[in-house]
Design a protein around this motif. Structure first.
Motif, PDB file in Angstrom:
ATOM      1  N   TYR A  16       0.846  -1.186   0.000  1.00 29.11           N
ATOM      2  CA  TYR A  16       0.000   0.000   0.000  1.00 29.11           C
ATOM      3  C   TYR A  16       0.888   1.245   0.000  1.00 29.11           C
ATOM      4  O   TYR A  16       1.796   1.365   0.832  1.00 29.11           O
ATOM      5  CB  TYR A  16      -0.911   0.015   1.224  1.00 29.11           C
ATOM      6  N   ILE A  17       0.613   2.154  -0.926  1.00 28.05           N
ATOM      7  CA  ILE A  17       1.454   3.342  -1.086  1.00 28.05           C
ATOM      8  C   ILE A  17       0.572   4.586  -1.147  1.00 28.05           C
ATOM      9  O   ILE A  17      -0.330   4.671  -1.977  1.00 28.05           O
ATOM     10  CB  ILE A  17       2.293   3.244  -2.376  1.00 28.05           C
ATOM     11  N   GLY A  18       0.849   5.522  -0.258  1.00 30.46           N
ATOM     12  CA  GLY A  18       0.089   6.759  -0.283  1.00 30.46           C
ATOM     13  C   GLY A  18       0.225   7.525   1.016  1.00 30.46           C
ATOM     14  O   GLY A  18       0.631   6.983   2.045  1.00 30.46           O
ATOM     15  N   ALA A  19      -0.113   8.793   0.982  1.00 28.65           N
ATOM     16  CA  ALA A  19      -0.100   9.607   2.196  1.00 28.65           C
ATOM     17  C   ALA A  19      -1.168   9.104   3.153  1.00 28.65           C
ATOM     18  O   ALA A  19      -2.307   8.862   2.760  1.00 28.65           O
ATOM     19  CB  ALA A  19      -0.337  11.068   1.849  1.00 28.65           C
ATOM     20  N   ALA A  21      -0.925   6.180   4.809  1.00 29.77           N
ATOM     21  CA  ALA A  21      -0.999   4.712   4.792  1.00 29.77           C
ATOM     22  C   ALA A  21      -0.931   4.120   6.194  1.00 29.77           C
ATOM     23  O   ALA A  21      -1.569   3.100   6.480  1.00 29.77           O
ATOM     24  CB  ALA A  21       0.116   4.144   3.919  1.00 29.77           C
ATOM     25  N   LEU A  22      -0.155   4.745   7.089  1.00 25.76           N
ATOM     26  CA  LEU A  22      -0.050   4.221   8.451  1.00 25.76           C
ATOM     27  C   LEU A  22      -1.399   4.226   9.165  1.00 25.76           C
ATOM     28  O   LEU A  22      -1.645   3.385  10.040  1.00 25.76           O
ATOM     29  CB  LEU A  22       0.967   5.029   9.254  1.00 25.76           C
ATOM     30  N   ASP A  23      -2.276   5.144   8.793  1.00 24.14           N
ATOM     31  CA  ASP A  23      -3.591   5.221   9.432  1.00 24.14           C
ATOM     32  C   ASP A  23      -4.490   4.057   9.033  1.00 24.14           C
ATOM     33  O   ASP A  23      -5.535   3.844   9.662  1.00 24.14           O
ATOM     34  CB  ASP A  23      -4.277   6.546   9.065  1.00 24.14           C
ATOM     35  N   THR A  45      14.512   7.476  17.258  1.00 21.52           N
ATOM     36  CA  THR A  45      14.203   8.649  16.432  1.00 21.52           C
ATOM     37  C   THR A  45      12.878   8.489  15.711  1.00 21.52           C
ATOM     38  O   THR A  45      12.026   9.397  15.719  1.00 21.52           O
ATOM     39  CB  THR A  45      15.331   8.896  15.403  1.00 21.52           C
ATOM     40  N   VAL A  46      12.680   7.341  15.084  1.00 23.85           N
ATOM     41  CA  VAL A  46      11.432   7.090  14.362  1.00 23.85           C
ATOM     42  C   VAL A  46      10.252   7.034  15.327  1.00 23.85           C
ATOM     43  O   VAL A  46       9.157   7.515  15.025  1.00 23.85           O
ATOM     44  CB  VAL A  46      11.537   5.787  13.543  1.00 23.85           C
ATOM     45  N   PHE A  47      10.484   6.455  16.499  1.00 20.90           N
ATOM     46  CA  PHE A  47       9.383   6.379  17.473  1.00 20.90           C
ATOM     47  C   PHE A  47       8.931   7.775  17.883  1.00 20.90           C
ATOM     48  O   PHE A  47       7.733   8.042  17.992  1.00 20.90           O
ATOM     49  CB  PHE A  47       9.811   5.586  18.706  1.00 20.90           C
ATOM     50  N   GLU A  48       9.885   8.671  18.061  1.00 22.94           N
ATOM     51  CA  GLU A  48       9.528  10.043  18.431  1.00 22.94           C
ATOM     52  C   GLU A  48       8.776  10.737  17.305  1.00 22.94           C
ATOM     53  O   GLU A  48       7.818  11.488  17.552  1.00 22.94           O
ATOM     54  CB  GLU A  48      10.787  10.831  18.781  1.00 22.94           C
ATOM     55  N   LEU A  49       9.197  10.499  16.052  1.00 23.81           N
ATOM     56  CA  LEU A  49       8.570  11.163  14.909  1.00 23.81           C
ATOM     57  C   LEU A  49       7.205  10.574  14.569  1.00 23.81           C
ATOM     58  O   LEU A  49       6.263  11.314  14.247  1.00 23.81           O
ATOM     59  CB  LEU A  49       9.487  11.065  13.680  1.00 23.81           C
ATOM     60  N   HIS A  50       7.105   9.250  14.583  1.00 24.02           N
ATOM     61  CA  HIS A  50       5.900   8.585  14.088  1.00 24.02           C
ATOM     62  C   HIS A  50       5.325   7.537  15.041  1.00 24.02           C
ATOM     63  O   HIS A  50       4.123   7.305  15.036  1.00 24.02           O
ATOM     64  CB  HIS A  50       6.200   7.879  12.755  1.00 24.02           C
ATOM     65  N   GLY A  51       6.196   6.902  15.824  1.00 22.38           N
ATOM     66  CA  GLY A  51       5.783   5.717  16.558  1.00 22.38           C
ATOM     67  C   GLY A  51       4.802   5.978  17.676  1.00 22.38           C
ATOM     68  O   GLY A  51       3.854   5.203  17.873  1.00 22.38           O
ATOM     69  N   SER A 166       3.522   1.870   2.876  1.00 18.03           N
ATOM     70  CA  SER A 166       4.487   2.940   2.616  1.00 18.03           C
ATOM     71  C   SER A 166       3.767   4.284   2.672  1.00 18.03           C
ATOM     72  O   SER A 166       3.052   4.655   1.733  1.00 18.03           O
ATOM     73  CB  SER A 166       5.145   2.744   1.237  1.00 18.03           C
ATOM     74  N   ASP A 167       3.938   4.969   3.783  1.00 18.17           N
ATOM     75  CA  ASP A 167       3.256   6.242   4.002  1.00 18.17           C
ATOM     76  C   ASP A 167       4.106   7.381   3.427  1.00 18.17           C
ATOM     77  O   ASP A 167       5.156   7.714   3.975  1.00 18.17           O
ATOM     78  CB  ASP A 167       3.017   6.443   5.497  1.00 18.17           C
ATOM     79  N   ILE A 168       3.640   7.954   2.339  1.00 18.07           N
ATOM     80  CA  ILE A 168       4.384   9.035   1.687  1.00 18.07           C
ATOM     81  C   ILE A 168       4.513  10.244   2.598  1.00 18.07           C
ATOM     82  O   ILE A 168       5.519  10.965   2.570  1.00 18.07           O
ATOM     83  CB  ILE A 168       3.693   9.430   0.359  1.00 18.07           C
ATOM     84  N   ALA A 169       3.522  10.464   3.455  1.00 11.45           N
ATOM     85  CA  ALA A 169       3.569  11.613   4.363  1.00 11.45           C
ATOM     86  C   ALA A 169       4.739  11.507   5.334  1.00 11.45           C
ATOM     87  O   ALA A 169       5.277  12.535   5.781  1.00 11.45           O
ATOM     88  CB  ALA A 169       2.255  11.725   5.135  1.00 11.45           C
ATOM     89  N   ALA A 170       5.153  10.286   5.661  1.00  8.28           N
ATOM     90  CA  ALA A 170       6.280  10.099   6.583  1.00  8.28           C
ATOM     91  C   ALA A 170       7.576  10.641   5.998  1.00  8.28           C
ATOM     92  O   ALA A 170       8.503  10.991   6.739  1.00  8.28           O
ATOM     93  CB  ALA A 170       6.441   8.618   6.929  1.00  8.28           C
ATOM     94  N   LEU A 171       7.647  10.726   4.669  1.00 12.09           N
ATOM     95  CA  LEU A 171       8.872  11.199   4.023  1.00 12.09           C
ATOM     96  C   LEU A 171       9.114  12.688   4.263  1.00 12.09           C
ATOM     97  O   LEU A 171      10.229  13.167   4.079  1.00 12.09           O
ATOM     98  CB  LEU A 171       8.809  10.915   2.513  1.00 12.09           C
ATOM     99  N   LYS A 172       8.076  13.409   4.689  1.00 10.80           N
ATOM    100  CA  LYS A 172       8.227  14.843   4.941  1.00 10.80           C
ATOM    101  C   LYS A 172       9.190  15.123   6.091  1.00 10.80           C
ATOM    102  O   LYS A 172       9.736  16.219   6.196  1.00 10.80           O
ATOM    103  CB  LYS A 172       6.867  15.475   5.253  1.00 10.80           C
ATOM    104  N   THR A 173       9.388  14.140   6.963  1.00 10.71           N
ATOM    105  CA  THR A 173      10.271  14.339   8.113  1.00 10.71           C
ATOM    106  C   THR A 173      11.724  14.025   7.790  1.00 10.71           C
ATOM    107  O   THR A 173      12.599  14.214   8.643  1.00 10.71           O
ATOM    108  CB  THR A 173       9.827  13.448   9.286  1.00 10.71           C
TER     109      THR A 173
END
Length: 356
Positions: A16-19, A21-23, A45-51, A166-173
């Motif tokens: 799955y690919i898109g902004a 996607a994690l949701d 680091t990832v946990f603080e940003l997204h986890g 693959s959450d494209i929005a995660a790439l903003k960080t």
């Protein structure tokens, strides 16, 4: 959100690919009747940003999430880290049926995938790549591995995930340098099997580096589709899948001799140029195509040269798993969008390309 099917019979799954996607992960887990216990493997680091937010989302949906963190860095993609996770899993009473969610870049994906393949002889694996490099390459196809000493990715297993998000929005960080890293693998995919993707990179790389979400999703989707198409036909790397190693024969050697001070993306860029120069010297790759490759690598803000010792690179290549019967096995481009597997490449050819 786009879904691309990895058709592997009983081991089939969707990428799955898109902004956002994690949701969608919680919905997928419920639909697949997984849980309610989940093991989330990530780095601090990832946990603080997204986890943390991701865990809260899962908890709100009724899942019981245990978080396990591994320090960031290639040196932690090791048997020692795997062993520590086995111990922590056991102490937390993680079961064979507990889904393992791998949230992070390629290091977390590879390590967590290896642990999922081996803990209690296999537990469900969900790949949640948060870097561009992981989204287009390491999270897809079921290759899991750890490093050991100077051996990179030589201790591992083929173990397919049950889904990739693959959450494209995660790439903003991501910092711009990490987008460049991922572009190295996208360029690789384009040269292997998607000329239209390569043409898009020739025109739009600067916009991708600037974080254009629409272009990022298009690039990730097309690069992922190249890999999926190849893996579907050669899951266990007995022939065609070798083509995905374009640029990697020299790249892994460069990473080894520099003790990973040269990043993976930089090493792959150098490896593609070395392979391209070898192919051009053999007369199978037009000089104009090599120049196009150089231009795209430059536009991706990847180096066109590195201070390398040819003899050291060649010595490291001898220990690479891509050696076959003592012969170098190189993936050589014949045009943009097509490569071949060759055992006619000599050490002298490689040395000359490195010097150039």
């Amino acid at each position: 959100m786009q879904a691309i099917r990895m058709a592997l019979g009983e081991r089939s799954y969707n990428v799955y690919i898109g902004a956002g996607a994690l949701d969608e992960v919680a919905v997928h887990l419920r639909r697949a009747k997984m849980g309610p216990r989940l093991a989330l493997v990530t780095n601090p680091t990832v946990f603080e940003l997204h986890g943390n937010r991701f865990r809260e989302t899962l908890t709100a949906e009724g899942f019981d999430v245990s978080v396990f963190t591994v320090p960031d860095g290639e040196e932690y993609k090791s048997l020692e880290s795997a062993g520590r996770l086995y111990t922590e899993f056991s102490e937390a009473l993680i079961e064979r049926s507990t889904p393992l969610l791998a949230l992070g870049g390629g290091i977390i994906g590879d390590l967590a995938g290896f642990v999922a393949a081996t803990y209690m002889r296999g537990m469900p694996l969900v790949q949640l790549p948060t870097t561009l490099l992981a989204q287009v390459d390491s999270s897809i196809g079921g290759k899991t591995a750890v490093n050991h000493g100077t051996l990179k990715n030589q201790i591992g297993a083929f173990y397919q995930p049950v889904a990739v998000f693959s959450d494209i929005a995660a790439l903003k960080t991501l910092p711009r340098t990490q987008l460049s890293e991922g572009l190295a693998e996208i360029i690789k995919s384009a040269v292997i099997g998607d000329e239209l993707l390569f043409r898009m990179l020739e025109r739009r790389t600067k916009e991708i580096l600037a974080g254009d979400e629409r272009l990022l999703q298009a690039a990730v989707s097309r690069a992922a589709a190249v890999k999926i198409s190849i893996v579907r036909r050669d899951e266990h790397d007995t022939g065609l899948r070798n083509t995905l190693n374009f640029g990697h024969t020299a790249a892994h050697a460069i990473e080894t001799i520099t003790n990973f001070k040269v990043s993976h993306g930089e090493a792959v860029a150098a490896g593609m140029l070395i392979a391209g120069r070898v192919a051009a010297g053999m007369g199978v790759f037009p000089a104009s195509a090599l120049e196009r490759l150089r231009a795209v690598i430059s536009a991706a803000e990847l180096p066109l040269s590195l201070p390398l010792n040819a003899s050291e690179v060649l010595e490291a290549i001898k220990h690479d798993k891509k050696m076959m019967s003592g012969k170098l096995k190189f993936i050589l481009p014949t045009r943009i969008g097509q490569v071949v597997i060759s055992d006619r490449v000599t050490p002298d050819m490689v040395a000359e390309a490195i010097v150039e």
